[in-house]
Every structure is written in C-alpha cells, then in structure tokens.
Design a protein around this motif. Structure first.
Motif, PDB file in Angstrom:
ATOM      1  N   LEU A  96       0.951  -1.286  -0.096  1.00 10.43           N
ATOM      2  CA  LEU A  96      -0.115  -0.056  -0.041  1.00 10.43           C
ATOM      3  C   LEU A  96       0.900   1.258  -0.117  1.00 10.43           C
ATOM      4  CD1 LEU A  96      -2.845  -1.263   2.467  1.00 10.43           C
ATOM      5  CD2 LEU A  96      -2.683  -0.643   0.474  1.00 10.43           C
ATOM      6  N   SER A  97       2.049   1.016   0.369  1.00  5.94           N
ATOM      7  CA  SER A  97       3.110   2.187   0.007  1.00  5.94           C
ATOM      8  C   SER A  97       3.749   2.826  -1.332  1.00  5.94           C
ATOM      9  CB  SER A  97       4.265   1.890   0.905  1.00  5.94           C
ATOM     10  OG  SER A  97       4.701   0.548  -0.050  1.00  5.94           O
ATOM     11  N   VAL A  98       3.308   2.271  -2.442  1.00  8.81           N
ATOM     12  CA  VAL A  98       3.883   2.753  -3.771  1.00  8.81           C
ATOM     13  C   VAL A  98       2.948   3.974  -3.706  1.00  8.81           C
ATOM     14  CG1 VAL A  98       4.234   0.085  -4.594  1.00  8.81           C
ATOM     15  CG2 VAL A  98       2.014   1.274  -5.357  1.00  8.81           C
ATOM     16  N   GLY A  99       1.825   4.513  -4.077  1.00  3.44           N
ATOM     17  CA  GLY A  99       1.490   5.902  -3.867  1.00  3.44           C
ATOM     18  C   GLY A  99       2.555   6.725  -3.479  1.00  3.44           C
ATOM     19  N   SER A 100       2.369   6.657  -1.910  1.00  2.00           N
ATOM     20  CA  SER A 100       2.921   7.997  -1.151  1.00  2.00           C
ATOM     21  C   SER A 100       4.405   7.849  -1.200  1.00  2.00           C
ATOM     22  CB  SER A 100       3.288   7.460   0.470  1.00  2.00           C
ATOM     23  OG  SER A 100       1.899   7.870   0.300  1.00  2.00           O
ATOM     24  N   MET A 101       5.368   6.506  -2.090  1.00  2.00           N
ATOM     25  CA  MET A 101       6.595   6.315  -2.533  1.00  2.00           C
ATOM     26  C   MET A 101       6.759   6.854  -3.768  1.00  2.00           C
ATOM     27  SD  MET A 101       9.666   5.803  -1.976  1.00  2.00           S
ATOM     28  CE  MET A 101       9.737   5.748  -0.437  1.00  2.00           C
ATOM     29  N   VAL A 102       5.965   6.997  -3.997  1.00  2.00           N
ATOM     30  CA  VAL A 102       5.767   7.557  -5.962  1.00  2.00           C
ATOM     31  C   VAL A 102       6.097   9.270  -5.675  1.00  2.00           C
ATOM     32  CG1 VAL A 102       4.743   8.524  -8.099  1.00  2.00           C
ATOM     33  CG2 VAL A 102       4.793   6.168  -7.326  1.00  2.00           C
ATOM     34  N   ALA A 103       4.814   9.867  -4.467  1.00  2.00           N
ATOM     35  CA  ALA A 103       4.899  11.102  -4.242  1.00  2.00           C
ATOM     36  C   ALA A 103       6.703  11.901  -3.588  1.00  2.00           C
ATOM     37  CB  ALA A 103       3.992  11.422  -3.538  1.00  2.00           C
ATOM     38  N   LEU A 104       6.877  10.627  -3.154  1.00  2.00           N
ATOM     39  CA  LEU A 104       8.522  10.979  -1.558  1.00  2.00           C
ATOM     40  C   LEU A 104       8.894  11.379  -3.081  1.00  2.00           C
ATOM     41  CD1 LEU A 104       9.912  11.828   0.734  1.00  2.00           C
ATOM     42  CD2 LEU A 104       9.435   9.277   0.867  1.00  2.00           C
ATOM     43  N   PHE A 252      11.583  -0.956  -5.809  1.00  2.00           N
ATOM     44  CA  PHE A 252      12.909  -0.002  -6.974  1.00  2.00           C
ATOM     45  C   PHE A 252      11.537   0.850  -7.747  1.00  2.00           C
ATOM     46  CE2 PHE A 252      14.247  -0.580 -10.237  1.00  2.00           C
ATOM     47  CZ  PHE A 252      15.452   0.331 -10.768  1.00  2.00           C
ATOM     48  N   CYS A 253      10.882   0.110  -8.117  1.00  2.15           N
ATOM     49  CA  CYS A 253       9.416   0.260  -8.841  1.00  2.15           C
ATOM     50  C   CYS A 253       8.992   1.483  -8.567  1.00  2.15           C
ATOM     51  CB  CYS A 253       8.836  -0.852  -9.120  1.00  2.15           C
ATOM     52  SG  CYS A 253       9.295  -2.087 -10.411  1.00  2.15           S
ATOM     53  N   SER A 254       8.302   2.153  -7.371  1.00  2.00           N
ATOM     54  CA  SER A 254       7.811   2.452  -6.789  1.00  2.00           C
ATOM     55  C   SER A 254       8.696   3.925  -7.157  1.00  2.00           C
ATOM     56  CB  SER A 254       7.196   3.069  -5.825  1.00  2.00           C
ATOM     57  OG  SER A 254       8.723   2.369  -4.376  1.00  2.00           O
ATOM     58  N   ALA A 255       9.998   4.200  -6.471  1.00  3.64           N
ATOM     59  CA  ALA A 255      10.773   4.940  -6.524  1.00  3.64           C
ATOM     60  C   ALA A 255      10.914   5.466  -7.970  1.00  3.64           C
ATOM     61  CB  ALA A 255      12.287   4.808  -6.092  1.00  3.64           C
TER      62      ALA A 255
END
Length: 355
Positions: A96-104, A252-255
């Motif tokens: 569930l963290s991928v969206g927040s990691m994209v923003a970060l 890695f993919c979300s970053a």
C-alpha cells in the motif's frame, strides 16, 4: 538423457505445482490450446481491444497510432509501479506504500535538483536506492517480525506521505536541464508519431520483469511462495529472502515511477499520486493476477493499465462526463475479474479433486 525422457520429465512452468504440474506434463501435447490460467489475460486483452475499437468508432481521431502510444506516455509511471506490485501480489502479499513512495521520490528529485543543486544524474540513483531500501525494510519487517503485509505497508504509506509533507507542503517546480531534456524530447517514429523516454523506460522495466519472472530462479521462487508457502519451505526454497526481494523490487519500481512522474509533471508535490496504490492493485487484478498469489503474468498487468488508460481517454474525448465515471468503471471491472478468478479457481479445484 534421451529425448523421450527429456520430454517426459519436461520443465514444469513456475505457476504449476503438485497435481496441476502432473496434469501439465501429461497434457504437454496440447500446449497450443489456451489453458485455463490464460483466460483472465485473454479476457483483459479482449476488453482492451473492444474499448479501443469502440473509441475509434465513436471518435474520428481516436483510432490512431499516436493515441495508442499516448496510453503508454500518460501511464508509463503506473506501468512501472504495477510491475513491482505484480511481484508482491504473486507472493500473496500487498504493498500500500507505492503511491506515497511515488510522491516522496518526486519530492526528493525536486529538492535535490532545485534546493540542494545536485546534478540530476546523482539525485536519481540516490532516489532509486532510497526506494529500494524502503521496500527492503518493509519486506524484512514482514518476514522477520511476521507482520501482515497490509499493516506493514500501511505504516510505510503513512511514513512516506508524512515525509513528503515534512519536506515541503507546497509544490516544487523542477527547472533542470537534465529533466527538461528528458521530459520535453521524445523518440520520433516513422509516420510522424512519437513516444516519450518515460514510456520507453516503462517498457524496458516490463521486459526485464517478464524475463525475471519467467526465466530465472527468482521468478520460480516467487510463483512457488505464492502458490504454497509451506510447500516452498519444505522444498528448501528461500522463502524469507524471496519475500524481502519482492518488496525491494516494489520499492525500486515505485521510486522509479516517482522519477517518471516527476518527469511527466516537471514538479514534486506532497499530494501527488494519492490513490495510485489502488490503481496499481486494480490494474494487476484486472490483468489476471490472483490476489492470493501464485498465478499471473506481467503482460496482464500492463494490459490492465492500458484498460484503465483507454477508459480515461474515452472520458476525455467525451468531455462532458465526470472523471468519477472512471472509478465506477474500475469498480465494475474489479468485481467482474474477481468473480472470474473465483470461477476459474473453483473449476480448477474440482478438476484436481476429480483426478
């Protein structure tokens, strides 16, 4: 080993274990016939083609090559995030963290280039390394402390989004030569069409992910862990390492998705990508990956993203419909594909019991 023996003991696909593996080897001669596990992907492909054809019939300029390429240009970052999410869901987990990691990641790119004045070729690898370590930490927590993936990644989601707001509560525009070059230029194709470098990056990530899943030991371990974790442990497979690896891949993919999103918008914003984790999960499920793990294909996840993309494109061509219709359509599709998965699973269990 003779050719007859080699054919008899042929390599079993990673998605098939136990009785299903025996059935697969016994029916090797019928390999050209689509198997039951391929049905969700074929349905997704048919849905995409039908939606695209409907748009082409209704709108004069919809059925062009450029509109098709625009689906990858406008959703390249989501494709990358969905690739990482597929790895996680194949093991029976969730992130569930991928969206927040994209923003970060977008915020870190903006701050690194605009406030710290670091070169973009230095900032981007650091952001990718941070995302990988973030995912690894969640995977370590899930495996070592036996924390449910939903809870561990929910904590990661709040942590990453909180870090975004701590860094800045306002949008930061990126005015950097390296980012401008990648964002404002594209690869020109014959016929006057073009595709962005972000979309090309997404296709490369998809290709690498597909190779890893289908032709490497890591991919076989991912399918085995998702199919039956206890059986995988009894077989001596590195279950813990595999779990940590898939969350590292997702991080890695979300970053990388965050970097591509920063290229797409040329900005970093703490409110970016809210709900993107749900879009990624929806794309993976619509693409035929089973939420309980062990079955699915990356090409299905990409098709799932394209289905969501073509729905948004049709609504944008329509002009008068609210964007919330996209959410309604996604909800209907999710219900449909979950029901399809349950139906296929029930028939598979009946067939296994009969044998």
């Amino acid at each position: 080993m003779s050719e007859a023996k080699r054919g008899e003991r042929g390599v079993v696909p990673p998605q098939e274990t136990g009785v299903n593996a025996v059935i697969s080897v016994a029916s090797r001669g019928r390999s050209l016939v689509p198997r039951r596990r391929h049905v969700p992907v074929l349905v997704t492909l048919g849905l995409f083609l039908a939606a695209f054809a409907a748009g082409a019939i209704r709108y004069p300029n919809f059925g062009t090559t450029q509109v098709f390429l625009d689906l990858f240009i406008d959703n390249g970052f989501l494709i990358v995030v969905a690739v990482g999410m597929t790895f996680v869901i194949l093991t029976g987990g969730i992130d569930l963290s991928v969206g927040s990691m994209v923003a970060l990641s977008g915020m870190l790119c903006a701050i690194g280039t605009m406030k710290l004045h670091l070169p973009a070729p230095v900032v981007i690898p650091l952001v990718l390394a941070f995302g990988t370590l973030f995912g690894t930490a969640m995977g370590y927590m899930i495996h070592v402390f036996q924390v449910q993936p939903f809870i561990a990644t929910l904590a990661g989601m709040f942590l990453a989004r909180g870090l975004c707001l701590t860094l800045s509560e306002n949008q930061i525009s990126i005015d950097n030569g390296f980012f401008d070059t990648l964002a404002l230029n594209s690869l020109h194709l014959p016929g006057g069409d073009h595709i962005s470098y972000g979309a090309l990056t997404a296709l490369v990530v998809f290709a690498i992910g597909a190779v890893v899943l289908q032709w490497t030991r890591t991919g076989r371990n991912v399918y085995a862990v998702g199919g039956n974790e206890q059986s995988a442990m009894l077989m001596g497979l590195p279950v813990g390492r595999t779990k940590i690896q898939v969350y590292a891949i997702s991080g890695f993919c979300s970053a990388l998705g965050g970097v591509l999103f920063a290229l797409y918008t040329l900005s970093g914003d703490p409110t970016h990508a809210i709900g993107m984790e749900l879009d990624a999960i929806a794309a993976v499920v619509i693409g035929g990956t089973v939420l309980t793990g062990g079955s699915g294909y990356l090409v299905g996840s990409v098709l799932g993203v394209l289905v969501l993309g073509v729905i948004k494109t049709i609504l944008s061509f329509e002009g008068t419909l609210s964007s919330w219709w996209t959410r309604i359509a996604i909800g209907v599709l999710l219900f449909g594909f979950i029901a399809l998965q349950r139906l296929i699973g029930a028939r598979r269990r009946t067939r296994t019991a009969a044998t």
